[in-house]
Write a protein that holds these residues in place. Structure first.
Motif, PDB file in Angstrom:
ATOM      1  N   MET A   1       0.853  -1.198   0.000  1.00 27.10           N
ATOM      2  CA  MET A   1       0.000   0.000   0.000  1.00 27.10           C
ATOM      3  C   MET A   1       0.895   1.257   0.000  1.00 27.10           C
ATOM      4  O   MET A   1       1.766   1.407   0.834  1.00 27.10           O
ATOM      5  N   LEU A   2       0.684   2.090  -0.945  1.00 28.04           N
ATOM      6  CA  LEU A   2       1.469   3.315  -1.013  1.00 28.04           C
ATOM      7  C   LEU A   2       0.590   4.486  -0.659  1.00 28.04           C
ATOM      8  O   LEU A   2      -0.414   4.744  -1.299  1.00 28.04           O
ATOM      9  N   ILE A   3       0.934   5.180   0.364  1.00 26.81           N
ATOM     10  CA  ILE A   3       0.135   6.329   0.771  1.00 26.81           C
ATOM     11  C   ILE A   3       1.051   7.529   0.934  1.00 26.81           C
ATOM     12  O   ILE A   3       2.085   7.447   1.567  1.00 26.81           O
ATOM     13  N   LEU A   4       0.649   8.630   0.372  1.00 25.83           N
ATOM     14  CA  LEU A   4       1.407   9.848   0.624  1.00 25.83           C
ATOM     15  C   LEU A   4       0.434  10.869   1.148  1.00 25.83           C
ATOM     16  O   LEU A   4      -0.535  11.222   0.485  1.00 25.83           O
ATOM     17  N   ASN A   5       0.686  11.307   2.370  1.00 27.16           N
ATOM     18  CA  ASN A   5      -0.184  12.295   2.951  1.00 27.16           C
ATOM     19  C   ASN A   5       0.260  13.674   2.461  1.00 27.16           C
ATOM     20  O   ASN A   5       1.332  14.146   2.776  1.00 27.16           O
ATOM     21  N   LYS A   6      -0.623  14.277   1.639  1.00 28.34           N
ATOM     22  CA  LYS A   6      -0.242  15.533   1.000  1.00 28.34           C
ATOM     23  C   LYS A   6       0.052  16.622   2.025  1.00 28.34           C
ATOM     24  O   LYS A   6       1.004  17.380   1.904  1.00 28.34           O
ATOM     25  N   THR A   7      -0.777  16.669   3.056  1.00 31.95           N
ATOM     26  CA  THR A   7      -0.596  17.720   4.060  1.00 31.95           C
ATOM     27  C   THR A   7       0.761  17.569   4.714  1.00 31.95           C
ATOM     28  O   THR A   7       1.502  18.522   4.874  1.00 31.95           O
ATOM     29  N   ALA A   8       1.078  16.310   5.055  1.00 34.01           N
ATOM     30  CA  ALA A   8       2.357  16.064   5.736  1.00 34.01           C
ATOM     31  C   ALA A   8       3.495  16.539   4.854  1.00 34.01           C
ATOM     32  O   ALA A   8       4.445  17.156   5.305  1.00 34.01           O
ATOM     33  N   ARG A   9       3.399  16.271   3.553  1.00 32.57           N
ATOM     34  CA  ARG A   9       4.477  16.587   2.635  1.00 32.57           C
ATOM     35  C   ARG A   9       4.661  18.103   2.543  1.00 32.57           C
ATOM     36  O   ARG A   9       5.757  18.624   2.619  1.00 32.57           O
ATOM     37  N   MET A  10       3.504  18.795   2.423  1.00 37.14           N
ATOM     38  CA  MET A  10       3.539  20.237   2.242  1.00 37.14           C
ATOM     39  C   MET A  10       4.230  20.915   3.432  1.00 37.14           C
ATOM     40  O   MET A  10       5.074  21.768   3.275  1.00 37.14           O
ATOM     41  N   PHE A  11       3.860  20.422   4.649  1.00 37.42           N
ATOM     42  CA  PHE A  11       4.381  21.099   5.833  1.00 37.42           C
ATOM     43  C   PHE A  11       5.791  20.665   6.205  1.00 37.42           C
ATOM     44  O   PHE A  11       6.528  21.409   6.791  1.00 37.42           O
ATOM     45  N   SER A  12       6.151  19.404   5.863  1.00 38.01           N
ATOM     46  CA  SER A  12       7.405  18.912   6.413  1.00 38.01           C
ATOM     47  C   SER A  12       8.585  19.068   5.459  1.00 38.01           C
ATOM     48  O   SER A  12       9.698  18.783   5.835  1.00 38.01           O
ATOM     49  N   THR A  13       8.359  19.499   4.231  1.00 42.13           N
ATOM     50  CA  THR A  13       9.472  19.651   3.311  1.00 42.13           C
ATOM     51  C   THR A  13      10.269  20.903   3.647  1.00 42.13           C
ATOM     52  O   THR A  13       9.748  22.007   3.577  1.00 42.13           O
ATOM     53  N   PRO A  14      11.544  20.761   4.014  1.00 44.31           N
ATOM     54  CA  PRO A  14      12.329  21.958   4.295  1.00 44.31           C
ATOM     55  C   PRO A  14      12.631  22.660   2.967  1.00 44.31           C
ATOM     56  O   PRO A  14      12.740  22.017   1.931  1.00 44.31           O
ATOM     57  N   SER A  15      12.765  23.984   3.000  1.00 44.46           N
ATOM     58  CA  SER A  15      13.000  24.691   1.752  1.00 44.46           C
ATOM     59  C   SER A  15      14.417  24.398   1.267  1.00 44.46           C
ATOM     60  O   SER A  15      15.300  24.021   2.045  1.00 44.46           O
ATOM     61  N   LYS A  16      14.627  24.586  -0.067  1.00 44.69           N
ATOM     62  CA  LYS A  16      15.920  24.308  -0.662  1.00 44.69           C
ATOM     63  C   LYS A  16      16.989  25.197  -0.012  1.00 44.69           C
ATOM     64  O   LYS A  16      18.103  24.772   0.285  1.00 44.69           O
ATOM     65  N   ARG A  17      16.584  26.450   0.250  1.00 43.77           N
ATOM     66  CA  ARG A  17      17.515  27.403   0.844  1.00 43.77           C
ATOM     67  C   ARG A  17      17.973  26.898   2.219  1.00 43.77           C
ATOM     68  O   ARG A  17      19.146  26.924   2.556  1.00 43.77           O
ATOM     69  N   LYS A  18      16.987  26.379   2.997  1.00 43.40           N
ATOM     70  CA  LYS A  18      17.320  25.900   4.353  1.00 43.40           C
ATOM     71  C   LYS A  18      18.305  24.735   4.298  1.00 43.40           C
ATOM     72  O   LYS A  18      19.239  24.651   5.101  1.00 43.40           O
ATOM     73  N   ILE A  19      18.076  23.826   3.367  1.00 45.27           N
ATOM     74  CA  ILE A  19      18.978  22.670   3.248  1.00 45.27           C
ATOM     75  C   ILE A  19      20.373  23.134   2.829  1.00 45.27           C
ATOM     76  O   ILE A  19      21.384  22.659   3.341  1.00 45.27           O
ATOM     77  N   CYS A  20      20.433  24.133   1.915  1.00 46.50           N
ATOM     78  CA  CYS A  20      21.749  24.644   1.474  1.00 46.50           C
ATOM     79  C   CYS A  20      22.480  25.266   2.662  1.00 46.50           C
ATOM     80  O   CYS A  20      23.673  25.007   2.881  1.00 46.50           O
ATOM     81  N   GLU A  21      21.759  26.074   3.422  1.00 46.49           N
ATOM     82  CA  GLU A  21      22.359  26.698   4.620  1.00 46.49           C
ATOM     83  C   GLU A  21      22.864  25.620   5.565  1.00 46.49           C
ATOM     84  O   GLU A  21      23.964  25.697   6.122  1.00 46.49           O
TER      85      GLU A  21
ATOM     86  N   GLU B   1      12.594   9.676  -7.593  1.00 48.38           N
ATOM     87  CA  GLU B   1      11.295  10.041  -8.159  1.00 48.38           C
ATOM     88  C   GLU B   1      10.245   8.982  -7.772  1.00 48.38           C
ATOM     89  O   GLU B   1      10.480   7.790  -7.947  1.00 48.38           O
ATOM     90  N   GLY B   2       9.144   9.421  -7.239  1.00 50.55           N
ATOM     91  CA  GLY B   2       8.035   8.502  -6.944  1.00 50.55           C
ATOM     92  C   GLY B   2       8.183   7.727  -5.642  1.00 50.55           C
ATOM     93  O   GLY B   2       7.349   6.891  -5.315  1.00 50.55           O
ATOM     94  N   ILE B   3       9.241   7.993  -4.883  1.00 53.41           N
ATOM     95  CA  ILE B   3       9.409   7.267  -3.614  1.00 53.41           C
ATOM     96  C   ILE B   3       8.361   7.752  -2.606  1.00 53.41           C
ATOM     97  O   ILE B   3       8.113   8.940  -2.468  1.00 53.41           O
ATOM     98  N   ARG B   4       7.719   6.825  -1.960  1.00 50.79           N
ATOM     99  CA  ARG B   4       6.641   7.142  -1.016  1.00 50.79           C
ATOM    100  C   ARG B   4       6.896   6.421   0.308  1.00 50.79           C
ATOM    101  O   ARG B   4       7.494   5.359   0.319  1.00 50.79           O
ATOM    102  N   TYR B   5       6.357   6.968   1.374  1.00 50.50           N
ATOM    103  CA  TYR B   5       6.414   6.213   2.631  1.00 50.50           C
ATOM    104  C   TYR B   5       5.201   5.291   2.695  1.00 50.50           C
ATOM    105  O   TYR B   5       4.198   5.521   2.012  1.00 50.50           O
ATOM    106  N   GLU B   6       5.317   4.224   3.500  1.00 56.44           N
ATOM    107  CA  GLU B   6       4.247   3.231   3.597  1.00 56.44           C
ATOM    108  C   GLU B   6       3.939   2.950   5.063  1.00 56.44           C
ATOM    109  O   GLU B   6       4.681   2.216   5.713  1.00 56.44           O
ATOM    110  N   PRO B   7       2.856   3.536   5.600  1.00 59.69           N
ATOM    111  CA  PRO B   7       2.553   3.333   7.030  1.00 59.69           C
ATOM    112  C   PRO B   7       2.384   1.858   7.402  1.00 59.69           C
ATOM    113  O   PRO B   7       2.748   1.441   8.487  1.00 59.69           O
ATOM    114  N   LYS B   8       1.840   1.058   6.465  1.00 58.83           N
ATOM    115  CA  LYS B   8       1.690  -0.382   6.739  1.00 58.83           C
ATOM    116  C   LYS B   8       2.531  -1.149   5.728  1.00 58.83           C
ATOM    117  O   LYS B   8       2.463  -0.851   4.532  1.00 58.83           O
TER     118      LYS B   8
END
Ligand code: KG4
Ligand code: ZN
Length: 414
Positions: free
Chosen positions: A1-21, A382-389
């Protein structure tokens, strides 16, 4: 089962600038390293934010962990959005601490390994998003990790253990018995049909209000039960081990939990105390629940050993049982398992307590194992997803049940 929680992704992705810093904050000069395989492991599947750098010989070069246990103890259990927020607040610091302690510059890493299954969706999302940003910036391979596979393989970091071996994983979220034939080659012999033993112990500890007990207030439920059980008399209560008639290697803990709930309610009435106050018989209940849990786990494991021996699935000269997961740090349960391994001429091995609970080292080590075996190393995420179960390996539990192996009675004098 592949599930990607869109909300989680939107909030938890650090910005590119932050990762560079973040990456610029490392000023190490790549030194001459003896071993060229170095993996950064990142774990956020539940309530620990953890990271570590491990080399190919199993040297832990740096590690860091932030545990959320105290916060979740106060709320009476893990609230996934709270866990997610805490992972977000800590992940960068924890990865930075692990890398700094290791004196390894991110550019020296061979790969980044991160738990992507199974676990809490919101928690897994934080680790995965952070790791993807990191590997994309660093142009390094990514190794997705199965949390239970990592628990199972940890023993190969601390001991010289060859495949195949039997593993019992007992934690707050998982309960399974599997034959480990290779880095990613597992036969599932049995699992819990409902909740995991750690979850049951956590619920009993919460129902007994052990958080208010002066000696247990900062302990996880399972640890609090083990601590209190030492002061109690297990013979004061007689809880029957679950599934006595089912001749398979599956487990069950929710029935036992309900029986204990009823006993606690009855005792509260007898002692005339309110729910939330500590019973005078709390230590006796803790001792009895720990004993019944140990006997149940021991019996199922005994059957798994006999099944493997009958089918010649384990090494004949040195059959090994590995026990890991948070509940494996329980010394009483270990003693029960020792009785079983002594009776079946097996060797019992447990990683040190620190490596039994969730940590970044086991994820980095799983990354090393996969690098060495050339398994599941991604150059394109590309296309890698987390799988809660996500089940572990090939499920042969039905075949185990059909074998209906009778387990000889052992004297469980612990
Ligand atoms: O492996 P872990 O850190 O996290 C996962 O569940 O994956 O395990 C945590 C669980 C909790 O349920 C905790 O109560 C239990 O392990 N635990 C123990 C002990 N220490 C932690 N259970 C019994 N005895 C202990 N000493
Ligand atoms: Zn775990």
């Amino acid at each position: 089962m592949l599930i990607l929680n869109k909300t989680a992704r939107m909030f938890s992705t650090p910005s590119k600038r932050k990762i560079c810093e973040f990456l610029r904050s490392f000023h190490f000069h790549p030194g001459k390293r003896l071993f060229h395989k170095l993996v950064l492991g990142i774990e956020t599947s539940c309530d620990d934010t953890a990271a570590a750098v491990v080399d190919e010989t199993g040297n832990v070069l740096g590690e860091a962990i932030h545990s959320q246990t105290e916060v979740h103890l106060k709320t009476g259990g893990i609230i996934p959005p709270v866990a997610q927020q805490l992972h977000r607040e800590n992940i960068q610091r924890i990865v930075q601490e692990a890398l700094s302690a290791s004196k390894v510059s991110p550019s020296e890493l061979s790969a980044v390994a991160t738990t992507i299954k199974p676990g809490l969706a919101l928690s897994l999302g934080v680790g995965l998003s952070f790791s993807l940003q990191l590997v994309n910036q660093l142009k390094k391979p990514f190794i997705p990790i199965h949390h239970m596979e990592a628990h199972a393989l940890t023993i190969r970091l601390t001991n010289k253990v060859e495949f195949p071996f039997l593993v019992l994983l007992i934690s707050g979220g998982h309960c399974l018995l599997a034959l480990v034939r290779g880095v990613s080659d597992f036969l599932l012999l049995g699992k819990s049909l409902d909740i995991a033993p750690g979850d049951m112990l956590d619920k009993v500890a919460r129902r007994l209000s052990l958080i208010k007990h002066p000696e247990c207030s900062t302990m996880s439920g399972g640890k609090a039960i083990e601590h209190l059980a030492k002061q109690g008399n297990k013979l004061h209560f007689d809880f029957k081990p679950p599934m006595q008639r089912a001749k398979n290697c599956d487990f069950s803990f929710s029935g036992l939990q309900h029986v204990i709930d009823r006993i606690i309610m009855q005792k509260e009435k007898e002692e005339g105390i309110e729910k939330g106050q500590i019973l005078s018989s709390a230590a006796d209940i803790a001792a009895a629940v720990q004993h019944t849990t140990a006997c149940h786990i021991a019996k199922r494991t005994h059957r798994a050993i006999l099944f493997c021996k009958q089918r010649d699935l384990l090494c004949q000269s040195n059959a090994v049982l590995v026990v890991s997961g948070g509940v494996a740090s329980n010394l009483y349960i270990r003693k029960a398992l020792e009785i079983v391994t002594n009776a079946t001429q097996c060797t019992l091995l447990c990683p040190p307590p620190k490596l039994c609970t969730d940590n970044g080292i086991m994820i980095a080590w799983n990354g090393i194992e996969r690098l060495r075996a050339g398994l599941g190393i991604l150059h394109d995420t590309e296309g890698i997803r987390y799988e809660p179960k996500c089940p572990l390996g090939v499920d042969i539990s039905k075949e185990v049940g059909e074998a209906a192996i009778k387990v000889p009675r052992l004297n469980m004098k612990i």
